[in-house]
Design a protein around this motif. Structure first.
Motif, PDB file in Angstrom:
ATOM      1  N   TRP A   1      -2.682   6.127 -10.460  1.00  0.00           N
ATOM      2  CA  TRP A   1      -1.424   5.423 -10.676  1.00  0.00           C
ATOM      3  C   TRP A   1      -0.802   4.948  -9.366  1.00  0.00           C
ATOM      4  N   ARG A   2      -1.066   5.656  -8.283  1.00  0.00           N
ATOM      5  CA  ARG A   2      -0.531   5.229  -6.985  1.00  0.00           C
ATOM      6  C   ARG A   2      -1.087   3.856  -6.604  1.00  0.00           C
ATOM      7  N   ILE A   3      -2.342   3.611  -6.923  1.00  0.00           N
ATOM      8  CA  ILE A   3      -2.929   2.298  -6.656  1.00  0.00           C
ATOM      9  C   ILE A   3      -2.187   1.227  -7.451  1.00  0.00           C
ATOM     10  N   ARG A   4      -2.040   1.459  -8.745  1.00  0.00           N
ATOM     11  CA  ARG A   4      -1.375   0.472  -9.598  1.00  0.00           C
ATOM     12  C   ARG A   4       0.080   0.239  -9.174  1.00  0.00           C
ATOM     13  N   GLU A   5       0.796   1.298  -8.877  1.00  0.00           N
ATOM     14  CA  GLU A   5       2.220   1.174  -8.561  1.00  0.00           C
ATOM     15  C   GLU A   5       2.475   0.487  -7.234  1.00  0.00           C
ATOM     16  N   ASN A   6       1.470   0.442  -6.364  1.00  0.00           N
ATOM     17  CA  ASN A   6       1.642  -0.202  -5.064  1.00  0.00           C
ATOM     18  C   ASN A   6       1.055  -1.609  -5.020  1.00  0.00           C
ATOM     19  N   PHE A   7       0.626  -2.115  -6.149  1.00  0.00           N
ATOM     20  CA  PHE A   7      -0.002  -3.430  -6.159  1.00  0.00           C
ATOM     21  C   PHE A   7       0.941  -4.516  -5.654  1.00  0.00           C
ATOM     22  N   GLY A   8       2.176  -4.511  -6.115  1.00  0.00           N
ATOM     23  CA  GLY A   8       3.124  -5.526  -5.670  1.00  0.00           C
ATOM     24  C   GLY A   8       3.637  -5.264  -4.273  1.00  0.00           C
ATOM     25  N   GLU A   9       3.954  -4.028  -3.973  1.00  0.00           N
ATOM     26  CA  GLU A   9       4.538  -3.668  -2.679  1.00  0.00           C
ATOM     27  C   GLU A   9       3.570  -3.963  -1.531  1.00  0.00           C
ATOM     28  N   ALA A  10       2.298  -3.628  -1.706  1.00  0.00           N
ATOM     29  CA  ALA A  10       1.330  -3.823  -0.621  1.00  0.00           C
ATOM     30  C   ALA A  10       1.171  -5.291  -0.267  1.00  0.00           C
ATOM     31  N   GLN A  11       1.364  -6.169  -1.224  1.00  0.00           N
ATOM     32  CA  GLN A  11       1.185  -7.595  -0.972  1.00  0.00           C
ATOM     33  C   GLN A  11       2.224  -8.148   0.005  1.00  0.00           C
ATOM     34  N   ARG A  12       3.324  -7.449   0.162  1.00  0.00           N
ATOM     35  CA  ARG A  12       4.337  -7.867   1.138  1.00  0.00           C
ATOM     36  C   ARG A  12       3.772  -7.879   2.553  1.00  0.00           C
ATOM     37  N   HIS A  13       2.766  -7.039   2.796  1.00  0.00           N
ATOM     38  CA  HIS A  13       2.202  -6.914   4.137  1.00  0.00           C
ATOM     39  C   HIS A  13       1.048  -7.896   4.378  1.00  0.00           C
ATOM     40  N   ALA A  14       0.692  -8.653   3.355  1.00  0.00           N
ATOM     41  CA  ALA A  14      -0.468  -9.539   3.458  1.00  0.00           C
ATOM     42  C   ALA A  14      -0.058 -11.000   3.575  1.00  0.00           C
ATOM     43  N   GLY A  15       1.174 -11.242   4.007  1.00  0.00           N
ATOM     44  CA  GLY A  15       1.638 -12.612   4.187  1.00  0.00           C
ATOM     45  C   GLY A  15       2.597 -13.046   3.096  1.00  0.00           C
ATOM     46  N   GLY A  16       2.927 -14.326   3.110  1.00  0.00           N
ATOM     47  CA  GLY A  16       3.850 -14.869   2.124  1.00  0.00           C
ATOM     48  C   GLY A  16       3.312 -14.750   0.714  1.00  0.00           C
ATOM     49  N   SER A  17       4.222 -14.454  -0.229  1.00  0.00           N
ATOM     50  CA  SER A  17       3.824 -14.254  -1.613  1.00  0.00           C
ATOM     51  C   SER A  17       4.811 -14.960  -2.532  1.00  0.00           C
ATOM     52  N   ILE A  18       4.290 -15.769  -3.438  1.00  0.00           N
ATOM     53  CA  ILE A  18       5.102 -16.412  -4.462  1.00  0.00           C
ATOM     54  C   ILE A  18       4.788 -15.713  -5.775  1.00  0.00           C
ATOM     55  N   LYS A  19       5.797 -15.063  -6.351  1.00  0.00           N
ATOM     56  CA  LYS A  19       5.564 -14.140  -7.452  1.00  0.00           C
ATOM     57  C   LYS A  19       6.010 -14.741  -8.784  1.00  0.00           C
TER      58      LYS A  19
END
Length: 484
Positions: free
Chosen positions: A343-361
Motif C-alpha cells: 500500500w505504501r507504493i500505491r499511496e505514494n504514486f501521486g506524491e513521488a511524481q512531484r519530484h520527477a518534474g512538472g505534472s499536469i494532473k
C-alpha cells in the motif's frame, strides 16, 4: 506558486473587497482574539494548499469551536456581505478551500468532537473538524469500521470529505463519502442552522436535503456535523500485488475477481510501470514487489467477516488469471508489514511524481469497461499535445476513476511544460467526453475546473445549480468563485 490559478481567466476579474478594521474586530469578537488569526506567518497553513499550487491571502482566519459560533460568523458575514471560505484540513486538490480574493477563512478544525458512537445502530456522529483517522479509530474502538479510506486521513477532516464528496481506495466496496451519511448539520448562508442529525436508514419525509450540501464545496452551506454509517470490521483481509501485460488484462482479472469474490473486493488499484519506477526512485523504504518488471500492476485487496477461506479465494482468482494469460506474476502479502509495503507504493504514486518534474494532473472517471480504451486514446492525445510527455496513470480501476497524471518530457523545462496546462486538459478531457466520463471523479471542481464545467455539464443541470446557489446564498458570501 500561482497567485491566479484560474488559467482560462473567468475568476481573474473578480473584484477584491477590503474589509475595514471595525468589521474584522466584530468577527474576531465571536471567537476571541486567540482564535482570530491576523499574523501572515500564522496564516500560512490556511492560505497555501498541500501541493503549493495556490497562494491565497486573507485579512483574517477565524477558528470557531462550536456550531453556535459558526452560525454567528455566517450571520454577520451575510448581513455585511462579507465573503468567507469554509475550510477543513486544507488537503483539497482543486483550490476550493483557498481564499483567492481576500475572503475571510472559516477554519472548522476546532469543531473536533465525536458526539456519539452507537455500535448498535452502526453510526458515529462527528463534528466537521474531526480527522478521518480519528473517526476510523473511534469506530475501531467499538469493533466497527468507518469505510472511508484516504492517504491524507491524519489531516483531512470529515467536513472536508463531505464537502468534496471524497472517494478513496475503498469506494469500490463501500461507496464515496455521500454513501456514508445518514444525517447532517449545516449552517445556512443567513446563519440559520439546519438540524438534520438523524440516524434513520428510512426517512421519506420530503426532500433529502443533506445531499444538497455534500459535494457542494462549501458554496451552499457550512457543514458542521454529520451522522455517518459504520459497518462490521473485517475478520480477514488478503492483499496481492499483481504484474500484468496490459490494462485489458487488468480489467479481465477484475471480472474474474468479481465473479469469484463478489462484495469481498475492497480495493482494485491500477498502476503503470513507469509510475512505479518513480515511486521506487523517490520514496524511501519502497522496493520492487515482484522479481521482474511488468508493464502494469494491480493491487487487489479482499476483506470478509468470515475468518477463514479468503486466502484460498484470492489464490484461486490469481490462478485463473495465470491460466488465461492475464497474470504474469503476483505476490500475496504474508504479513501485515508486507501489506503495508504494498500500500505504501500505491499511496505514494501521486506524491513521488512531484519530484520527477512538472505534472499536469487529471482526476477523471469513465465507465469501467472503457478504461483500457480511454488509456490508449488518452496516451495518443497527450503525445499530440506535447510530444514526449509521459502519462503516469494510476487509480481505482474497480470504479473507473483514474488519476491521469502527465509528467513533462525527460529533460524538458518545467515552466515551459506547465504552460501547456490548458492544451493538455483539453486533449485529455476530449477523450473523457468521448467515453461519457467525468472530468472530476472525486476531487471536486474548485477553481481549477470551474471554467471547464459548462463544456461538460448538461445546461439544464447547470441552470439548476445556479438557481440553488441563488436561493440558498443570495448574497454570494459562501466560497464565491468556486464550482460556479
Amino acid at each position: 506558486m500561482l497567485d491566479t490559478p484560474e488559467r482560462a481567466g473567468p475568476n481573474q476579474a473578480r473584484a477584491e473587497r477590503a474589509i475595514d478594521a471595525p468589521l474584522l474586530a466584530r468577527f474576531a469578537t465571536i471567537v476571541g482574539d486567540k482564535y482570530a488569526i491576523t499574523d501572515p506567518h500564522m496564516q500560512a497553513p490556511y492560505v497555501v494548499e498541500m501541493r503549493d499550487l495556490f497562494q491565497g491571502h486573507t485579512p483574517l482566519v477565524l477558528r470557531p469551536a462550536s456550531v453556535t459560533e459558526v452560525a454567528a460568523i455566517v450571520k454577520l458575514a451575510n448581513e455585511t456581505a462579507t465573503a468567507i471560505v469554509p475550510q477543513g484540513g486544507n488537503t483539497g486538490l482543486v483550490g476550493g478551500q483557498t481564499p483567492l480574493h481576500n475572503e475571510i477563512v472559516l477554519s472548522l478544525n476546532r469543531l473536533d468532537r465525536i458526539r456519539e458512537v452507537d455500535a448498535t445502530s452502526n453510526t458515529i456522529t462527528c463534528e466537521a473538524g474531526v480527522t478521518l483517522q480519528r473517526a476510523r479509530e473511534a469506530a475501531e474502538a467499538v469493533d466497527r469500521l468507518y469505510p472511508q479510506l484516504l492517504p491524507s486521513e491524519g489531516t483531512c477532516t470529515i467536513g472536508g470529505n463531505l464537502s468534496t464528496n471524497a472517494g478513496g481506495t475503498a469506494a469500490l466496496a463501500y461507496g464515496v463519502a455521500r454513501s456514508h451519511v445518514l444525517g447532517i448539520e449545516v449552517v445556512l448562508a443567513d446563519g440559520r442552522i439546519l438540524h438534520d442529525l438523524n440516524k434513520l436508514k428510512k426517512d421519506n419525509t420530503g426532500y433529502d436535503l443533506k445531499n444538497l450540501f455534500i459535494g457542494a464545496e462549501g458554496t451552499l452551506g457550512v457543514i458542521t456535523a454529520a451522522v455517518l454509517r459504520l459497518v462490521p470490521r473485517p475478520r480477514a483481509v488478503e492483499t496481492a500485488f499483481v504484474g500484468l501485460p496490459s490494462p485489458e488484462a487488468a480489467l479481465a482479472l477484475l471480472t474474474i475477481a468479481s465473479e469469484n469474490a463478489g462484495g469481498s473486493i475492497t480495493s482494485y488499484e491500477l498502476m503503470s510501470r513507469e509510475g512505479l519506477e518513480i515511486v521506487l526512485r523517490y520514496t524511501a523504504g519502497c522496493r520492487d514487489p515482484l522479481e521482474a518488471p511488468h508493464p502494469w500492476y494491480v493491487l487487489i485487496e479482499l476483506s470478509s467477516q468470515t475468518q477463514s477461506g479468503l486466502r484460498a479465494v484470492l489464490e484461486d482468482i490469481l490462478e485463473r488469471g495465470i491460466e488465461r494469460g492475464l497474470v504474469d506474476d503476483a505476490a500475496v502479502a504474508e504479513s501485515l508489514e508486507q501489506t503495508k509495503a504494498f500500500w505504501r507504493i500505491r499511496e505514494n504514486f501521486g506524491e513521488a511524481q512531484r519530484h520527477a518534474g512538472g505534472s499536469i494532473k487529471h482526476d477523471i472517471s469513465v465507465p469501467v469497461a472503457t478504461v483500457p480504451a480511454f488509456l490508449s486514446d488518452a496516451a495518443a492525445a497527450v503525445e499530440r499535445a506535447v510530444p514526449g510527455a509521459r502519462p503516469l496513470p494510476f487509480g481505482h480501476l474497480g470504479d473507473g476513476n483514474i488519476h491521469y497524471n502527465v509528467n513533462q518530457p525527460p529533460g524538458a523545462d518545467k515552466a515551459e511544460f506547465l504552460a501547456h496546462w490548458d492544451a493538455m486538459n483539453a486533449a485529455v478531457y476530449e477523450v473523457v467526453k468521448k467515453y461519457a466520463g467525468s472530468i472530476s471523479a472525486e476531487h471536486g471542481i474548485g477553481v481549477i475546473k470551474r471554467h471547464q464545467l459548462p463544456a461538460v455539464k448538461d445546461p439544464v443541470a447547470l441552470d439548476l445549480m445556479r438557481s440553488l446557489k441563488g436561493l440558498l446564498d443570495p448574497k454570494g458570501i459562501l466560497n464565491p468563485g468556486k464550482v460556479l
